[in-house]
Write an enzyme that holds these catalytic residues in place. Structure first.
Site, short mmCIF file in Angstrom:
data_model
loop_
_atom_site.label_atom_id
_atom_site.label_comp_id
_atom_site.label_asym_id
_atom_site.label_seq_id
_atom_site.Cartn_x
_atom_site.Cartn_y
_atom_site.Cartn_z
N CYS A 1 50.74 -37.52 6.57
CA CYS A 1 50.05 -36.92 5.42
C CYS A 1 48.54 -37.23 5.49
O CYS A 1 48.14 -38.39 5.36
CB CYS A 1 50.67 -37.47 4.13
SG CYS A 1 49.76 -37.13 2.62
N CYS B 1 47.11 -38.90 2.39
CA CYS B 1 47.61 -40.28 2.32
C CYS B 1 46.76 -41.18 3.22
O CYS B 1 46.37 -42.29 2.82
CB CYS B 1 49.07 -40.36 2.78
SG CYS B 1 50.22 -39.42 1.77
#
Length: 149
Positions: free
Chosen positions: A70, A73
């Site tokens: 991600c 993230c």
């Protein structure tokens, strides 16, 4: 525990420690493994460690649910470390790889990552999704937990 003694889970060995609240800022160490209970970094946990911290830490627990694939993230990861520097020892910050804990995501209705979950005394008190800058993380955690940063 009394109001002057808190239980804290060691991020290194998962032992439960009793720490006088007045000694939180004095760099308490685990009674079992002698590792620092706070080191200015979020503790990386698995599902069992997540549950242990949420159930036993008597300070607010701020969890970052993330995944290595991600982009947002990964972009927020250094900011979450900075948040740990600012929020510890009044908060416990933990990171949980969402790919390895689908049961946690299902339990809390997590539909996107990164997601921050905030707990106090085992109960969820806040949830938000999306990457955030440092000041927004700090403000969000403080406002939901009612604790100093």
């Amino acid at each position: 525990m009394t109001a002057t003694t808190l239980t804290l889970v060691c991020p290194s060995c998962q032992s439960i420690n009793r720490v006088p609240a007045a000694r939180l800022a004095a760099g308490p160490r685990c009674g079992s493994c002698h590792a620092p209970l706070f080191d200015g970094h979020p503790a990386e946990v698995d599902a069992a460690g997540f549950n242990r911290h949420v159930q036993h830490d008597q300070i607010p627990v701020l969890a970052d649910l993330w995944a290595p694939w991600c982009g947002p993230c990964r972009a927020m990861a250094p900011t979450f470390v900075q948040a740990a520097v600012r929020l510890e020892p009044h908060f416990r910050l933990i990171k949980l790889n969402a790919d390895n804990a689908p049961e946690i995501l299902a339990k809390f209705g997590v539909r996107s990552i990164p997601t921050l979950l905030l707990f106090r005394n085992g109960a969820p008190i806040g949830q938000t999704a999306g990457a955030m800058p440092l000041e927004q993380i700090l403000q969000w955690a403080q406002s939901h937990a009612g604790a100093p940063a």
